[in-house]
Write a protein that holds these residues in place. Structure first.
Motif, PDB file in Angstrom:
ATOM      1  N   ARG A  54       0.837  -1.208   0.000  1.00  0.00           N
ATOM      2  CA  ARG A  54       0.000   0.000   0.000  1.00  0.00           C
ATOM      3  C   ARG A  54       0.869   1.254   0.000  1.00  0.00           C
ATOM      4  O   ARG A  54       0.559   2.229  -0.695  1.00  0.00           O
ATOM      5  CB  ARG A  54      -0.917   0.006   1.218  1.00  0.00           C
ATOM      6  N   ASP A  58       0.806   4.134  -2.845  1.00  0.00           N
ATOM      7  CA  ASP A  58       0.507   5.524  -2.506  1.00  0.00           C
ATOM      8  C   ASP A  58       1.635   6.469  -2.926  1.00  0.00           C
ATOM      9  O   ASP A  58       1.384   7.556  -3.438  1.00  0.00           O
ATOM     10  CB  ASP A  58       0.239   5.664  -1.006  1.00  0.00           C
ATOM     11  N   ASP A  62       1.139   9.473  -5.612  1.00  0.00           N
ATOM     12  CA  ASP A  62       1.429  10.851  -5.216  1.00  0.00           C
ATOM     13  C   ASP A  62       2.540  11.462  -6.062  1.00  0.00           C
ATOM     14  O   ASP A  62       2.501  12.646  -6.392  1.00  0.00           O
ATOM     15  CB  ASP A  62       1.817  10.921  -3.734  1.00  0.00           C
TER      16      ASP A  62
END
Length: 145
Positions: A54, A58, A62
């Motif tokens: 995860r 992420d 981003d």
């Protein structure tokens, strides 16, 4: 160099598949309710992979806007996991317990079936653990960079 957005989306797809496979492995191992240590080790390893998978997903998402070079580099590293993730998917599909229309054997019979079937699954469980271990090592290296 390939388009960073397409590489990132491919990497996110591999990571998402890895998360799905980890979840299926957890369910698979929980179905055997701690019958043997191999299943418990795989369940534990799959649990420990969810957080770094995860985190990597992420970070890539981003960085796509703020730092496309970083996103492309991390995406390339994540795509390196594809082979192991696909082997795990195949193993999970091959080893998932089949339950017909919700029918479950009584616990005593399930224990006996597990004892009979386990020697045939031991090598598959070992391979799954080795693939999970390889994914974890790659993730640790990638995230530490």
């Amino acid at each position: 160099m390939a388009d960073p957005f397409s590489a990132a989306s491919s990497a996110i797809g591999v990571i998402s598949l890895g998360l799905q496979i980890a979840q299926q492995l957890i369910k698979f191992c929980q179905a055997y309710q701690s019958y043997d240590e191999d299943a418990k080790r795989i369940e534990s390893k799959a649990e420990s992979l969810r957080r770094p998978l995860r985190a990597l997903r992420d970070i890539i998402e981003d960085a796509q806007v703020s730092n496309p070079e970083l996103a492309a580099d991390l995406s390339e590293k994540a795509l390196g996991l594809e082979c192991m993730v696909n082997r795990l998917r195949t193993a999970v599909e091959r080893h998932l317990p089949v339950v017909a229309d919700g029918f479950r054997f009584p616990e005593k019979i399930r224990g006996q079936i597990k004892r009979v079937v386990y020697p045939f699954r031991r090598d598959g469980l070992k391979e799954m653990f080795e693939d999970l271990d390889g994914i974890q090592n790659s993730l640790q290296t990638t995230l530490s960079m």
